[in-house]
Design a protein around this motif. Structure first.
Motif, PDB file in Angstrom:
ATOM      1  N   THR A   7       0.941  -1.193   0.132  1.00  0.00           N
ATOM      2  CA  THR A   7      -0.138   0.218  -0.052  1.00  0.00           C
ATOM      3  C   THR A   7       0.837   1.269   0.035  1.00  0.00           C
ATOM      4  OG1 THR A   7      -0.178  -0.116   2.336  1.00  0.00           O
ATOM      5  CG2 THR A   7      -1.865  -1.154   0.907  1.00  0.00           C
ATOM      6  N   GLY A   8       2.067   1.100  -0.540  1.00  0.00           N
ATOM      7  CA  GLY A   8       2.983   2.365  -0.556  1.00  0.00           C
ATOM      8  C   GLY A   8       3.971   2.260   0.663  1.00  0.00           C
ATOM      9  N   SER A  34      -8.343   9.124  -5.255  1.00  0.00           N
ATOM     10  CA  SER A  34      -7.276   7.979  -5.090  1.00  0.00           C
ATOM     11  C   SER A  34      -6.173   8.565  -4.738  1.00  0.00           C
ATOM     12  CB  SER A  34      -7.443   7.037  -6.253  1.00  0.00           C
ATOM     13  OG  SER A  34      -6.394   6.177  -6.133  1.00  0.00           O
ATOM     14  N   ARG A  38      -4.048   8.223  -1.429  1.00  0.00           N
ATOM     15  CA  ARG A  38      -2.589   7.572  -1.196  1.00  0.00           C
ATOM     16  C   ARG A  38      -1.701   8.771  -0.336  1.00  0.00           C
ATOM     17  NH1 ARG A  38      -3.359   6.099  -6.791  1.00  0.00           N
ATOM     18  NH2 ARG A  38      -2.448   8.086  -7.274  1.00  0.00           N
ATOM     19  N   ARG A  42       0.289   8.087   3.482  1.00  0.00           N
ATOM     20  CA  ARG A  42       1.760   8.205   3.576  1.00  0.00           C
ATOM     21  C   ARG A  42       2.244   8.599   4.927  1.00  0.00           C
ATOM     22  NH1 ARG A  42       4.723   7.811  -0.863  1.00  0.00           N
ATOM     23  NH2 ARG A  42       6.511   8.419   0.169  1.00  0.00           N
TER      24      ARG A  42
END
Length: 359
Positions: A7-8, A34, A38, A42
Motif C-alpha cells: 500500500t505504499g 485515489s 494515497r 503516507r
C-alpha cells in the motif's frame, strides 16, 4: 528476498485485493480521490503538516522577533539537525519493532570521549572520535544481541544500558579529569568534519550530517532489501522469519546505527561548543522518540519513514526556537510537543487502518 510493500512506502502488510467496482462519480473524480487517499496514508504526512503549520504560526506571531531572519532560521535548523541525527535511526529501529533508551547516554559517551582525550590529556580530537565510535559499535552490538538472544523487551535492556553508561562515563570522567565537565578542542580535518560553521558562524555542520543520513536512510528503506526486511521485521517478526528474513541481523544492525549516530551528535555538539559533559544527551532520550512518533512511526512497528521522522525533528526545532523568540516560558515547548505527540499517535493509528483497509 524482497518482500512486497503493497500500500505504499512505510507499510509492511499487503492489503487483500478487491474486485474492481464502477464508480458513479466517473474516472476523473475517482482518480482524484485515489490520489488524495494515497497522500493521506503516507506515513510522513502528519509530521509534514505539523511542521508546516507550526512554521506558519511562528512566522506570523514571532516573525517580528527574528524567527524569519537568518539567525532565527539557523537556530531552529541547528536544533532540528542535532535531534534528527539521533531521531532518524531511532525511527528505523522503532519500525523494526524495537526501542533504544540508551541513545541519550551514548551522546554523553561521545561527548566525554573527545572531551577527556583533548581537554583531559591534550591528545588530538580524532583519537577521541575513534574511541567514541568504537564504544558505540560495541554498545550497539551488545544491546542487539541481548535483545534477540534473551527475548527481553528492548525497553528494559536499553534502560539498564543507559544507567550503566551514565554511571560509567561519570566515573571515568571524574577519575581522568576530576570533573564531569571538560573542555574540548579540534583542528584540521576533525574540526572541518565535526565543528565547522557557515553563514556568519550561525549554521553548524550537523545539518550536513543530518541531510546525508536522511538521504541514505530514505534510499535504504525504499530501494533496498534491507529496507523491506526492516518493515517486515516490525510488521510481523514471526512471519518474516518464516519467509527467510534475517530478523536478528536487522535488529542488531539498527541498534548499532542508533548508538553510532548518538555518538556522532555528541561529538558534533562537544567540538562545536568546545565543552564536553556526561549529561549532554539526557534530553534526547524522549525527544528522539517524540520526533519519530510525530513523524508517523508506529510504536508497534512496521510503519513509518525516515522523511517523517525528519519532519518530526523539524517540528521540535521550530517549536523550541519559536517559543524562545516569543519570550514564552520554555516549558511551553514540552506542552506543544506533548500535545502533538498525543495527536500523532491517534492520527497514525487511523492512517495505518486506512492504509490496510484499502477503502
Amino acid at each position: 528476498m524482497d518482500l512486497p510493500t503493497a500500500t505504499g512506502p512505510g507499510t509492511a502488510t499487503a492489503a487483500p485485493a478487491l474486485p474492481p467496482v464502477a464508480d458513479p462519480a466517473g474516472p476523473a473524480q475517482t482518480s482524484g480521490r485515489s490520489t488524495v487517499r494515497r497522500l493521506l496514508t503516507r506515513p510522513e504526512i502528519g509530521g509534514a503538516v505539523s511542521a508546516l503549520a507550526l512554521f506558519v504560526f511562528f512566522s506570523i506571531f514571532a516573525g517580528d522577533n527574528g524567527f524569519l531572519t537568518q539567525g532565527g532560521t539557523a537556530n531552529w535548523v541547528n536544533a532540528a539537525a542535532e535531534l534528527g541525527i539521533v531521531a532518524v535511526p531511532i525511527g528505523l529501529l522503532m519500525i523494526a519493532g524495537e526501542f533504544d533508551l540508551s541513545v541519550g547516554a551514548m551522546v554523553g559517551v561521545g561527548s566525554m570521549s573527545v572531551g577527556i582525550t583533548t581537554g583531559g590529556y591534550g591528545e588530538p580530537a580524532w583519537l577521541g572520535v575513534i574511541v567514541g565510535f568504537a564504544i558505540a559499535v560495541a554498545v550497539g552490538v551488545a544491546n542487539g544481541f541481548m535483545v534477540v538472544r534473551t527475548g527481553l523487551p528492548s525497553f528494559i535492556v536499553t534502560l539498564a544500558t543507559m544507567m550503566m553508561l551514565l554511571g560509567g562515563a561519570l566515573a571515568v570522567s571524574i577519575w581522568a579529569t576530576g570533573s564531569s565537565n571538560v573542555s574540548a578542542s579540534s583542528s584540521g580535518l576533525t574540526h572541518a568534519l565535526f565543528a565547522s560553521k557557515w553563514m556568519n558562524d550561525q549554521l553548524g555542520v550537523a545539518l550536513v550530517w543530518w541531510v546525508l543520513l536522511l538521504v541514505v536512510s530514505a534510499w535504504m528503506m525504499s530501494r533496498t532489501r534491507f529496507g523491506n526486511w526492516t518493515y517486515a521485521t516490525g510488521g510481523n517478526v514471526v512471519a518474516a522469519r518464516l519467509v527467510g528474513v534475517p530478523t536478528d541481523r536487522v535488529k542488531i544492525s539498527l541498534f548499532v546505527a542508533t548508538s553510532v549516530c548518538a555518538v556522532l551528535t555528541g561529538t558534533v555538539q562537544t567540538l562545536t561548543l568546545g565543552n564536553g559533559n556526561v549529561t549532554l544527551g539526557s534530553a534526547f532520550i524522549f525527544q528522539a522518540v517524540a520526533a519519530a512518533v510525530i513523524g508517523g512511526v508506529l510504536l508497534t512497528g512496521g510503519y513509518g519513514s525516515p522523511m517523517g521522522t525528519a519532519c518530526g525533528a523539524a517540528t521540535y526545532g521550530i517549536i523550541s526556537t519559536g517559543v524562545l523568540l516569543l519570550g514564552w516560558n520554555a516549558d511551553l515547548t514540552q506542552l506543544f510537543i506533548g500535545a502533538l505527540l498525543l495527536v500523532a499517535v491517534l492520527a497514525n493509528h487511523r492512517l495505518r487502518a486506512l492504509a490496510l483497509s484499502g477503502s
